[in-house]
Design a protein around this motif. Structure first.
Motif, PDB file in Angstrom:
ATOM      1  N   GLY A 110       8.151 -22.552 -14.293  1.00 19.98           N
ATOM      2  CA  GLY A 110       9.496 -22.133 -14.691  1.00 19.98           C
ATOM      3  C   GLY A 110      10.167 -21.313 -13.610  1.00 19.98           C
ATOM      4  N   ALA A 111       9.420 -20.438 -12.968  1.00 21.50           N
ATOM      5  CA  ALA A 111       9.979 -19.632 -11.885  1.00 21.50           C
ATOM      6  C   ALA A 111      10.400 -20.521 -10.720  1.00 21.50           C
ATOM      7  CB  ALA A 111       8.953 -18.598 -11.422  1.00 21.50           C
ATOM      8  N   VAL A 112       9.605 -21.519 -10.407  1.00 23.03           N
ATOM      9  CA  VAL A 112       9.957 -22.454  -9.318  1.00 23.03           C
ATOM     10  C   VAL A 112      11.238 -23.199  -9.664  1.00 23.03           C
ATOM     11  CG1 VAL A 112       9.224 -24.564  -8.138  1.00 23.03           C
ATOM     12  CG2 VAL A 112       7.612 -22.677  -8.448  1.00 23.03           C
ATOM     13  N   VAL A 113      11.386 -23.631 -10.910  1.00 24.59           N
ATOM     14  CA  VAL A 113      12.596 -24.347 -11.328  1.00 24.59           C
ATOM     15  C   VAL A 113      13.808 -23.429 -11.211  1.00 24.59           C
ATOM     16  CG1 VAL A 113      13.756 -25.386 -13.323  1.00 24.59           C
ATOM     17  CG2 VAL A 113      11.392 -25.993 -12.803  1.00 24.59           C
ATOM     18  N   VAL A 114      13.688 -22.192 -11.659  1.00 27.52           N
ATOM     19  CA  VAL A 114      14.806 -21.250 -11.574  1.00 27.52           C
ATOM     20  C   VAL A 114      15.209 -21.035 -10.120  1.00 27.52           C
ATOM     21  CG1 VAL A 114      15.456 -18.837 -11.938  1.00 27.52           C
ATOM     22  CG2 VAL A 114      14.326 -20.103 -13.762  1.00 27.52           C
ATOM     23  N   VAL A 115      14.245 -20.841  -9.240  1.00 21.75           N
ATOM     24  CA  VAL A 115      14.547 -20.633  -7.824  1.00 21.75           C
ATOM     25  C   VAL A 115      15.217 -21.876  -7.238  1.00 21.75           C
ATOM     26  CG1 VAL A 115      13.501 -20.303  -5.541  1.00 21.75           C
ATOM     27  CG2 VAL A 115      12.780 -18.880  -7.460  1.00 21.75           C
ATOM     28  N   ALA A 116      14.726 -23.055  -7.578  1.00 19.49           N
ATOM     29  CA  ALA A 116      15.316 -24.301  -7.067  1.00 19.49           C
ATOM     30  C   ALA A 116      16.757 -24.435  -7.535  1.00 19.49           C
ATOM     31  CB  ALA A 116      14.486 -25.503  -7.519  1.00 19.49           C
ATOM     32  N   VAL A 117      17.029 -24.143  -8.808  1.00 24.38           N
ATOM     33  CA  VAL A 117      18.398 -24.231  -9.334  1.00 24.38           C
ATOM     34  C   VAL A 117      19.302 -23.239  -8.611  1.00 24.38           C
ATOM     35  CG1 VAL A 117      19.822 -23.770 -11.379  1.00 24.38           C
ATOM     36  CG2 VAL A 117      17.746 -25.154 -11.579  1.00 24.38           C
ATOM     37  N   LEU A 118      18.820 -22.039  -8.391  1.00 28.47           N
ATOM     38  CA  LEU A 118      19.617 -21.043  -7.671  1.00 28.47           C
ATOM     39  C   LEU A 118      19.905 -21.476  -6.241  1.00 28.47           C
ATOM     40  CD1 LEU A 118      17.984 -17.718  -8.923  1.00 28.47           C
ATOM     41  CD2 LEU A 118      20.234 -18.620  -9.525  1.00 28.47           C
ATOM     42  N   LEU A 119      18.939 -22.064  -5.580  1.00 30.10           N
ATOM     43  CA  LEU A 119      19.145 -22.532  -4.201  1.00 30.10           C
ATOM     44  C   LEU A 119      20.151 -23.666  -4.154  1.00 30.10           C
ATOM     45  CD1 LEU A 119      15.523 -22.351  -2.738  1.00 30.10           C
ATOM     46  CD2 LEU A 119      17.475 -20.893  -2.175  1.00 30.10           C
ATOM     47  N   VAL A 120      20.049 -24.610  -5.104  1.00 31.09           N
ATOM     48  CA  VAL A 120      20.999 -25.732  -5.137  1.00 31.09           C
ATOM     49  C   VAL A 120      22.399 -25.214  -5.412  1.00 31.09           C
ATOM     50  CG1 VAL A 120      21.668 -27.781  -6.457  1.00 31.09           C
ATOM     51  CG2 VAL A 120      19.280 -27.448  -5.762  1.00 31.09           C
ATOM     52  N   ALA A 121      22.545 -24.297  -6.370  1.00 33.58           N
ATOM     53  CA  ALA A 121      23.847 -23.728  -6.680  1.00 33.58           C
ATOM     54  C   ALA A 121      24.424 -22.994  -5.481  1.00 33.58           C
ATOM     55  CB  ALA A 121      23.748 -22.797  -7.892  1.00 33.58           C
ATOM     56  N   ARG A 122      23.596 -22.275  -4.792  1.00 37.06           N
ATOM     57  CA  ARG A 122      24.054 -21.536  -3.606  1.00 37.06           C
ATOM     58  C   ARG A 122      24.509 -22.496  -2.494  1.00 37.06           C
ATOM     59  NH1 ARG A 122      20.332 -17.679   0.139  1.00 37.06           N
ATOM     60  NH2 ARG A 122      21.975 -17.049   1.563  1.00 37.06           N
ATOM     61  N   SER A 123      23.753 -23.569  -2.292  1.00 34.25           N
ATOM     62  CA  SER A 123      24.111 -24.504  -1.226  1.00 34.25           C
ATOM     63  C   SER A 123      25.389 -25.271  -1.559  1.00 34.25           C
ATOM     64  CB  SER A 123      22.969 -25.488  -0.960  1.00 34.25           C
ATOM     65  OG  SER A 123      22.799 -26.358  -2.067  1.00 34.25           O
TER      66      SER A 123
END
Length: 126
Positions: A110-123
């Protein structure tokens, strides 16, 4: 003496031979100086490597000391918190810790998914 580069008419006199010997000595001295300079550069490189190794060793030692000090401080703070925290807080902390240990893999996923979503949103904002 067939190795002499002079003909019988061109035999150099003593002054010419002295000048030639002096020129050869000067060139030899320049060559020796150049070799000594190269040796100094190699020596500087070796000393730099040795100093870097010493500094690395000192940094590793200081990091180990800092790590040990941090572990001691964390243990002290944890102990103080256990002594001063109200019992309901300690019970809740105990339950959360046990749940985290039991569900470690899903929590990490779940933490990996949250980080991935945040990175995609940021990019996408850029």
């Amino acid at each position: 003496m067939s190795g002499i580069p002079y003909s019988k008419d061109d035999i150099p006199d003593a002054d010419a031979l002295r000048a030639q010997a002096e020129n050869t000595r000067r060139k030899l001295g320049e060559t020796v100086d150049a070799l000594a300079a190269k040796a100094d550069v190699a020596d500087v490189k070796a000393r730099a490597r040795q100093t870097a190794a010493e500094v690395k060793g000192q940094a590793t030692e200081k990091a180990a000391q800092a790590r040990a000090q941090l572990a001691d401080t964390a243990a002290t703070v944890s102990e103080k918190l256990r002594d001063t925290a109200p019992q309901p807080v300690l019970d809740t902390t105990q339950r959360v810790t046990e749940s985290a240990r039991v569900y470690r893999t899903p929590l990490l996923a779940g933490a990996v998914v949250v980080v991935a979503v945040l990175l995609v949103a940021r990019s996408r904002r850029r």
